[in-house]
Design a protein around this motif. Structure first.
Motif, PDB file in Angstrom:
ATOM      1  N   UNK A  61     -42.277  -4.542  24.896  1.00  0.00           N
ATOM      2  CA  UNK A  61     -41.290  -5.528  24.451  1.00  0.00           C
ATOM      3  C   UNK A  61     -41.811  -6.269  23.216  1.00  0.00           C
ATOM      4  N   UNK A  62     -43.103  -6.577  23.215  1.00  0.00           N
ATOM      5  CA  UNK A  62     -43.680  -7.248  22.039  1.00  0.00           C
ATOM      6  C   UNK A  62     -43.593  -6.373  20.794  1.00  0.00           C
ATOM      7  N   UNK A  63     -43.820  -5.080  20.943  1.00  0.00           N
ATOM      8  CA  UNK A  63     -43.672  -4.167  19.802  1.00  0.00           C
ATOM      9  C   UNK A  63     -42.243  -4.223  19.264  1.00  0.00           C
ATOM     10  N   UNK A  64     -41.280  -4.234  20.171  1.00  0.00           N
ATOM     11  CA  UNK A  64     -39.876  -4.278  19.710  1.00  0.00           C
ATOM     12  C   UNK A  64     -39.590  -5.603  19.012  1.00  0.00           C
ATOM     13  N   UNK A  65     -40.025  -6.700  19.623  1.00  0.00           N
ATOM     14  CA  UNK A  65     -39.719  -8.019  19.051  1.00  0.00           C
ATOM     15  C   UNK A  65     -40.378  -8.196  17.685  1.00  0.00           C
ATOM     16  N   UNK A  66     -41.506  -7.532  17.471  1.00  0.00           N
ATOM     17  CA  UNK A  66     -42.223  -7.665  16.198  1.00  0.00           C
ATOM     18  C   UNK A  66     -41.962  -6.482  15.264  1.00  0.00           C
ATOM     19  N   UNK A  67     -41.005  -5.623  15.638  1.00  0.00           N
ATOM     20  CA  UNK A  67     -40.639  -4.443  14.828  1.00  0.00           C
ATOM     21  C   UNK A  67     -41.887  -3.644  14.462  1.00  0.00           C
ATOM     22  N   UNK A  68     -42.717  -3.399  15.448  1.00  0.00           N
ATOM     23  CA  UNK A  68     -44.019  -2.782  15.208  1.00  0.00           C
ATOM     24  C   UNK A  68     -43.988  -1.310  15.608  1.00  0.00           C
ATOM     25  N   UNK A 124     -37.859   6.631  23.749  1.00  0.00           N
ATOM     26  CA  UNK A 124     -37.763   7.966  23.151  1.00  0.00           C
ATOM     27  C   UNK A 124     -36.312   8.421  23.166  1.00  0.00           C
ATOM     28  N   UNK A 125     -36.049   9.508  22.433  1.00  0.00           N
ATOM     29  CA  UNK A 125     -34.737  10.142  22.484  1.00  0.00           C
ATOM     30  C   UNK A 125     -33.563   9.198  22.232  1.00  0.00           C
ATOM     31  N   UNK A 126     -33.621   8.420  21.177  1.00  0.00           N
ATOM     32  CA  UNK A 126     -32.557   7.486  20.748  1.00  0.00           C
ATOM     33  C   UNK A 126     -32.422   6.303  21.701  1.00  0.00           C
ATOM     34  N   UNK A 127     -33.413   6.044  22.522  1.00  0.00           N
ATOM     35  CA  UNK A 127     -33.290   4.983  23.533  1.00  0.00           C
ATOM     36  C   UNK A 127     -34.478   4.027  23.452  1.00  0.00           C
ATOM     37  N   UNK A 128     -34.213   2.761  23.203  1.00  0.00           N
ATOM     38  CA  UNK A 128     -35.273   1.747  23.245  1.00  0.00           C
ATOM     39  C   UNK A 128     -35.306   1.001  24.575  1.00  0.00           C
ATOM     40  N   UNK A 129     -34.130   0.683  25.119  1.00  0.00           N
ATOM     41  CA  UNK A 129     -34.061  -0.135  26.332  1.00  0.00           C
ATOM     42  C   UNK A 129     -33.297   0.637  27.403  1.00  0.00           C
ATOM     43  N   UNK A 130     -33.884   0.787  28.565  1.00  0.00           N
ATOM     44  CA  UNK A 130     -33.181   1.482  29.650  1.00  0.00           C
ATOM     45  C   UNK A 130     -32.273   0.473  30.358  1.00  0.00           C
TER      46      UNK A 130
END
Ligand SMILES: [Zn+2]
Length: 325
Positions: A61-68, A124-130
């Protein structure tokens, strides 16, 4: 009937096989056919990051929030922008909202969601959040449900969902998919891997063998039906051969199966990569029709209505119930 939908689902992901414009197409089709009015579309609430953390690890989640970019985000096959992250969080909030509505109304369709390739610790596969897992975990946290089942009829296996719930006996995961295709398979509670070129009859037969046993055996308090449009015969990513009519019959089997047993069902749209995006929109629209049908709210097509004093040469047959490909 209530639908969960947002104009913000039309996320800019650049030139991509995933058509984020399909959600608006489904809404417009429902309005144009007078199957829904604007008030039927419920916007998801602003997402709460704690809900995302019910499923996903803090590091991811931190990677997503920081666009990392990291080993957790790089396999998404999507760009990583703030608009995209916010969009996926919103899909999660939308599936939560749709689960709540389904528990009240028996059936709800989220015109969005179904991102079943996202794992707890990576996308993966066009999916960030399940969003499927987020919705189920949130309903369990709120003590609205104990047991859930995921009936995943997308072309691709629901690998992320399978892994997330692998050690959780309260959630039954089922996936019917093309076997020799992305992704590397995880083990669902029940998997049916279909041969290339499988068509309507075989697909519907295999589905009928599985779904009643899941519903009667696991006795879920909620079903999430992952109604991907990509088993379609003209999809760009696979070689199953289902027609539009076959896909509508698939929807009917699952939705009616839940409804007859009084099990609330929330539908999410998942994948769909038809050569013509209008076909993908129509397949999802037909899924909405099956929801309306079980609720007794499906309005007849104007062409099927009786005509006053037809002349003898007006012998055109009624339009088929669903588009035939
Ligand atoms: Zn898919």
């Amino acid at each position: 009937m209530r639908f969960v939908y947002s104009d913000r689902y039309r996320i800019n992901i650049g030139a991509h096989v995933f058509p984020t414009e399909k959600y608006a197409m489904v809404r417009e089709h429902l309005l144009a056919d007078a199957q829904a009015v604007p008030e039927d579309f419920v916007a998801p609430p602003e997402p709460n990051v704690e809900d995302i953390r019910l499923v996903h690890t803090r590091e991811y989640v931190d990677d997503m929030l920081n666009l990392r970019w990291s080993q957790r985000t790089v396999r998404s096959e999507l760009p990583l922008t703030w608009e995209i992250v916010q969009g996926f969080f919103l899909f999660g909030a939308g599936t939560i909202a749709a689960c709540r509505i389904a528990l009240e109304d028996r059936v709800c369709m989220h015109v969005g969601g179904g991102f079943h390739h996202a794992f707890a610790d990576h996308g993966e596969g066009f999916c960030y959040v399940n969003d499927i897992a987020v919705g189920i975990r949130k309903m369990q946290q709120e003590k609205r449900i104990e047991r859930a089942a995921v009936i995943d009829c997308d072309l691709h296996q629901g690998n992320g969902t399978a892994r997330i719930f692998q050690d959780d006996t309260s959630v039954f995961t089922f996936s019917i998919h093309q076997e020799h295709l992305y992704p590397i398979k995880e083990q669902s509670n029940l998997d049916i891997g279909l041969d290339d070129e499988t068509g309507d009859d075989e697909y519907l037969r295999r589905l009928e063998e599985a779904v009643p046993g899941i519903l009667d055996g696991h006795k879920p308090n909620l079903v999430v039906y992952v109604a991907g449009a990509d088993p379609y015969r003209y999809d760009q990513l696979g070689t199953l051969r289902l027609t539009k009519r076959g896909l509508a019959m698939r929807d009917r089997q699952v939705i009616e199966g839940c409804f007859r047993r009084e099990i609330p069902v929330v539908v999410v749209t998942a994948g769909g990569y038809a050569l013509d995006t209008k076909d993908t929109g129509e397949i999802h629209y037909n899924t909405a029709r099956e929801c309306l049908r079980v609720l007794g709210q499906l309005k007849p097509r104007p062409s099927a209505e009786p005509q006053p004093s037809p002349s003898p040469n007006q012998t055109e047959p009624p339009a088929p119930e669903t588009g035939q490909s």
